[in-house]
Design a protein around this motif. Structure first.
Motif, PDB file in Angstrom:
ATOM      1  N   LEU A 248       0.857  -1.180   0.000  1.00 53.87           N
ATOM      2  CA  LEU A 248       0.000   0.000   0.000  1.00 53.87           C
ATOM      3  C   LEU A 248       0.894   1.232   0.000  1.00 53.87           C
ATOM      4  N   LYS A 249       1.044   1.850  -1.146  1.00 52.92           N
ATOM      5  CA  LYS A 249       1.937   2.995  -1.285  1.00 52.92           C
ATOM      6  C   LYS A 249       1.146   4.303  -1.223  1.00 52.92           C
ATOM      7  N   ASP A 250       1.891   5.374  -0.970  1.00 51.29           N
ATOM      8  CA  ASP A 250       1.340   6.738  -0.991  1.00 51.29           C
ATOM      9  C   ASP A 250       0.195   6.912  -0.004  1.00 51.29           C
ATOM     10  N   LEU A 251       0.308   6.299   1.167  1.00 54.75           N
ATOM     11  CA  LEU A 251      -0.698   6.509   2.201  1.00 54.75           C
ATOM     12  C   LEU A 251      -0.464   7.840   2.895  1.00 54.75           C
ATOM     13  N   THR A 252      -1.544   8.548   3.198  1.00 57.37           N
ATOM     14  CA  THR A 252      -1.448   9.809   3.917  1.00 57.37           C
ATOM     15  C   THR A 252      -1.387   9.545   5.413  1.00 57.37           C
ATOM     16  N   ALA A 253      -1.120  10.588   6.171  1.00 60.05           N
ATOM     17  CA  ALA A 253      -1.092  10.469   7.631  1.00 60.05           C
ATOM     18  C   ALA A 253      -2.457  10.078   8.177  1.00 60.05           C
ATOM     19  N   GLU A 254      -3.523  10.592   7.551  1.00 57.80           N
ATOM     20  CA  GLU A 254      -4.867  10.225   7.984  1.00 57.80           C
ATOM     21  C   GLU A 254      -5.155   8.762   7.700  1.00 57.80           C
ATOM     22  N   ASP A 255      -4.690   8.266   6.542  1.00 60.15           N
ATOM     23  CA  ASP A 255      -4.877   6.844   6.236  1.00 60.15           C
ATOM     24  C   ASP A 255      -4.172   5.968   7.271  1.00 60.15           C
ATOM     25  N   ASP A 256      -2.961   6.321   7.620  1.00 57.85           N
ATOM     26  CA  ASP A 256      -2.219   5.542   8.616  1.00 57.85           C
ATOM     27  C   ASP A 256      -2.927   5.564   9.960  1.00 57.85           C
ATOM     28  N   LYS A 257      -3.456   6.708  10.334  1.00 58.41           N
ATOM     29  CA  LYS A 257      -4.164   6.820  11.607  1.00 58.41           C
ATOM     30  C   LYS A 257      -5.412   5.953  11.630  1.00 58.41           C
ATOM     31  N   VAL A 258      -6.185   5.981  10.548  1.00 60.94           N
ATOM     32  CA  VAL A 258      -7.422   5.197  10.492  1.00 60.94           C
ATOM     33  C   VAL A 258      -7.110   3.701  10.536  1.00 60.94           C
ATOM     34  N   LEU A 259      -6.106   3.264   9.796  1.00 61.43           N
ATOM     35  CA  LEU A 259      -5.759   1.847   9.795  1.00 61.43           C
ATOM     36  C   LEU A 259      -5.326   1.383  11.185  1.00 61.43           C
ATOM     37  N   ARG A 260      -4.578   2.211  11.884  1.00 61.16           N
ATOM     38  CA  ARG A 260      -4.149   1.834  13.235  1.00 61.16           C
ATOM     39  C   ARG A 260      -5.332   1.769  14.197  1.00 61.16           C
ATOM     40  N   LEU A 261      -6.238   2.729  14.099  1.00 61.40           N
ATOM     41  CA  LEU A 261      -7.392   2.725  14.998  1.00 61.40           C
ATOM     42  C   LEU A 261      -8.306   1.526  14.734  1.00 61.40           C
ATOM     43  N   VAL A 262      -8.568   1.254  13.459  1.00 57.30           N
ATOM     44  CA  VAL A 262      -9.432   0.122  13.128  1.00 57.30           C
ATOM     45  C   VAL A 262      -8.780  -1.194  13.544  1.00 57.30           C
ATOM     46  N   GLY A 263      -7.476  -1.342  13.262  1.00 57.37           N
ATOM     47  CA  GLY A 263      -6.790  -2.578  13.646  1.00 57.37           C
ATOM     48  C   GLY A 263      -6.764  -2.793  15.141  1.00 57.37           C
ATOM     49  N   ALA A 264      -6.516  -1.737  15.909  1.00 56.28           N
ATOM     50  CA  ALA A 264      -6.477  -1.875  17.365  1.00 56.28           C
ATOM     51  C   ALA A 264      -7.855  -2.196  17.931  1.00 56.28           C
ATOM     52  N   HIS A 265      -8.900  -1.551  17.406  1.00 51.92           N
ATOM     53  CA  HIS A 265     -10.255  -1.816  17.904  1.00 51.92           C
ATOM     54  C   HIS A 265     -10.694  -3.243  17.613  1.00 51.92           C
TER      55      HIS A 265
ATOM     56  N   GLU B 125       1.961  -4.589  19.412  1.00 55.89           N
ATOM     57  CA  GLU B 125       0.650  -4.047  19.090  1.00 55.89           C
ATOM     58  C   GLU B 125       0.273  -4.355  17.640  1.00 55.89           C
ATOM     59  N   ALA B 126       1.246  -4.264  16.719  1.00 55.44           N
ATOM     60  CA  ALA B 126       0.942  -4.542  15.314  1.00 55.44           C
ATOM     61  C   ALA B 126       0.575  -6.003  15.102  1.00 55.44           C
ATOM     62  N   GLU B 127       1.207  -6.911  15.822  1.00 49.10           N
ATOM     63  CA  GLU B 127       0.891  -8.332  15.669  1.00 49.10           C
ATOM     64  C   GLU B 127      -0.492  -8.669  16.199  1.00 49.10           C
ATOM     65  N   ARG B 128      -1.006  -7.854  17.123  1.00 48.90           N
ATOM     66  CA  ARG B 128      -2.315  -8.127  17.726  1.00 48.90           C
ATOM     67  C   ARG B 128      -3.449  -7.371  17.034  1.00 48.90           C
ATOM     68  N   TRP B 129      -3.132  -6.572  16.028  1.00 50.64           N
ATOM     69  CA  TRP B 129      -4.198  -5.924  15.266  1.00 50.64           C
ATOM     70  C   TRP B 129      -4.968  -6.949  14.446  1.00 50.64           C
ATOM     71  N   PHE B 130      -6.173  -6.585  14.067  1.00 49.86           N
ATOM     72  CA  PHE B 130      -7.014  -7.468  13.244  1.00 49.86           C
ATOM     73  C   PHE B 130      -7.582  -6.651  12.108  1.00 49.86           C
ATOM     74  N   LEU B 131      -7.103  -6.916  10.901  1.00 48.31           N
ATOM     75  CA  LEU B 131      -7.608  -6.268   9.686  1.00 48.31           C
ATOM     76  C   LEU B 131      -7.720  -7.332   8.596  1.00 48.31           C
TER      77      LEU B 131
END
Length: 542
Positions: free
Chosen positions: A25-42, A197-203
């Motif tokens: 996944l290239k050219d991700l914005t800061a907002e994209d990274d934030k959303v992916l982290r929040l969704v994965g952690a939740h 934390e990254a290993e425990r995300w679920f996406l």
């Protein structure tokens, strides 16, 4: 010497039943990274709670309890996210149960070995098939204590298995253990925390045929647009209709991209998984789907043009091409790989070696590759090999199961069949019957090269030994053909010398001189290698 164990018949390994491709996944914005982290952690926290609930159910799990868990997850995510989480939970629990059964077998094998060696006198020598007594009284004493430890472990594991209890860790047991040794481990605490934390995300979302582009939760269009259905608590972050978030990245699958595009355009099920590589700082997406298993061809049809025998070793693949009669042709080949380093490096090394093997098989014109049906799961115990730690590490590092699975998957696209043979005595008998005969003044045949010949001949149904015992009339074919390497109708086979018309003295033509003459000296000392003895035909007499 004891009789060798029965040899299992070779078989054609079935083809793959699914495919998986990966892209970045290239050219991700800061907002994209934030959303992916929040969704994965939740979703990761929901997956942890669901796994805990499933482990508490144990053997009492039922369809009603699964429905209750899914309803609870739907409130905090969505129905499709809940289905993906519960399915992943069931797969992880089943994997833990299989590992528990394998652990019981390993403990039972170790206990049996220790008890047998303790019953023998100290210092008694063993045989090739079974170890003897322990070397000294000191070792005998410590093995008695280890026997008690293993018996206690076995009793505890059996009790857990009967009660349906499993011990699993989301994120990995090895990574969890590194938390207690951060002063000695390579990563710092901040790096370990990020990786944990990254290993425990679920996406991860399962596909569904008939839905738009094959997946309603994580959707990728044929043009490469990626969108995610946000969970209910994070619906405020949506930037598209129906609570979806569209990433700025445009993806493309270089490998098997056309197959993926055909499935997406036909709205067929495709599963996606988004994950983050903390070491590289990159996001990746995996696409996977099921395919109908390729129909395996009969063994006889696969062997019509010969076979390539492959011997698997710790650092290379030894291969040799055999003709239809089991005779090695050409020179042996080696395909090297380095299994040191991380998992990605080892996997890349294996794929590179297998790619070279398949390309060479195409040039040889064969339709089959024979490999050993190896499984070292029961052969790595400390009780069997004692203090031979390096040897245990050697066989533990050999990618036997993964290599055959990956070779079968890669060969399916080339039309080459993979034949699995019994690995019993291939190295021993190959070195005994083929290592010395195939060596030459400028080429030395290794034990692994000879083993590849044995593997190929076993796949073809030929005996590994080069020839059978000659019959009584060994100078003629009174009792049948003398070898098992070639059929009796094959040209050039070993047999009686062909009959040449003319006198048995192989005389010169009738128009030669009518005198008996020699073209060589009568003394051996003066004979040159280029000269030959010729006897003219006798003159007719009255």
């Amino acid at each position: 010497m004891a009789d060798p164990r029965p040899i299992a018949a070779p078989f054609v390994a079935p083809g793959p039943s699914g495919l998986a491709v990966r892209t970045r996944l290239k050219d991700l914005t800061a907002e994209d990274d934030k959303v992916l982290r929040l969704v994965g952690a939740h979703l990761g926290s929901l997956a942890s709670k669901d796994l805990k609930a499933r482990c508490m159910d144990g053997l009492e799990h039922s369809t009603e309890s699964w429905a209750v868990r899914k309803r609870d997850l739907t409130v905090e995510s969505s129905s499709r996210w809940a289905g993906s989480i519960t399915k992943a939970t069931h797969d992880q629990w089943a994997l833990a149960r299989r590992g528990q059964a394998a652990h019981v077998q390993s403990l039972e094998a170790g206990i049996t070995t220790i008890r047998r060696r303790l019953s023998l006198p100290v210092g008694q020598k063993g045989t090739k098939r079974a170890p003897g007594g322990y070397r000294c009284a000191h070792e005998w004493f410590h093995k008695t204590r280890r026997l008690q430890v293993l018996e206690g472990r076995l009793e505890q594991v059996r009790a857990d298995r009967e009660a349906g209890r499993v011990h699993v860790v989301r994120g990995g047991k090895r990574l969890l253990g590194a938390r207690h040794h951060l002063d000695k481990a390579e990563p710092a605490e901040a790096e370990w925390r990020e990786r944990w934390e990254a290993e425990r995300w679920f996406l991860k979302a399962d596909g569904e045929s008939g839905k738009r582009f094959g997946n309603e939760t994580i959707r990728i269009t044929p043009e490469g647009e990626v969108s995610i259905k946000l969970p209910a608590p994070l619906a405020g972050l949506a930037n598209a209709r129906h609570g979806r978030y569209v990433l700025a990245a445009q993806v493309r699958f270089p490998h098997r991209g056309q197959e993926w595009a055909d499935r997406v355009e036909a709205n067929r099920a495709v599963a996606y998984r988004i994950h983050y590589d903390t070491r590289r700082g990159r996001w990746y997406v995996d696409a996977s789907w099921q395919i109908p298993p390729t129909r395996t061809i009969p063994l006889e049809a696969a062997l019509t043009d010969g076979v390539i025998g492959v011997d698997t070793n710790a650092d290379h693949l030894a291969a040799w091409c055999l003709d239809t009669h089991g005779n090695p042709t050409g020179r042996p080949r080696r395909f090297l790989y380095d299994l040191s380093g991380n998992t990605q490096h080892r996997d890349a090394q294996i794929r590179h070696a297998l790619t070279q093997l398949l390309h060479w098989a195409k040039t040889c014109g064969v339709k089959a590759i024979a490999v050993e049906d190896l499984d070292f799961q029961a052969e790595k115990t400390r009780e069997k090999y004692g203090n031979k730690r390096r040897f245990r590490q050697l066989i533990s590092g050999m990618p036997t199961g993964r290599l055959r699975a990956r070779l079968t998957s890669m060969a399916d696209a080339t039309g080459i069949a993979i034949i699995a043979v019994d690995p019993a005595y291939t190295s021993k008998w190959g070195a005994q019957h083929w290592q010395k005969p195939t060596a030459g003044p400028t080429r030395k045949t290794t034990r692994h090269d000879a083993a590849s010949i044995a593997i190929g001949r076993r796949a073809q149904g030929h005996p590994i030994r080069r020839r059978t015992t000659p019959p009584r009339a060994h100078q003629s074919d009174v009792h049948g053909h003398r070898t098992v390497q070639a059929d009796r109708r094959a040209p050039g086979r070993e047999g009686p010398r062909p009959r040449i018309p003319g006198p048995r003295t192989r005389s010169v033509p009738p128009d030669a001189a009518s005198t008996r003459a020699t073209r060589t000296s009568k003394t051996v000392r003066d004979v040159r290698s280029v000269q030959e003895w010729v006897q003219d035909s006798l003159l007719p007499t009255d």
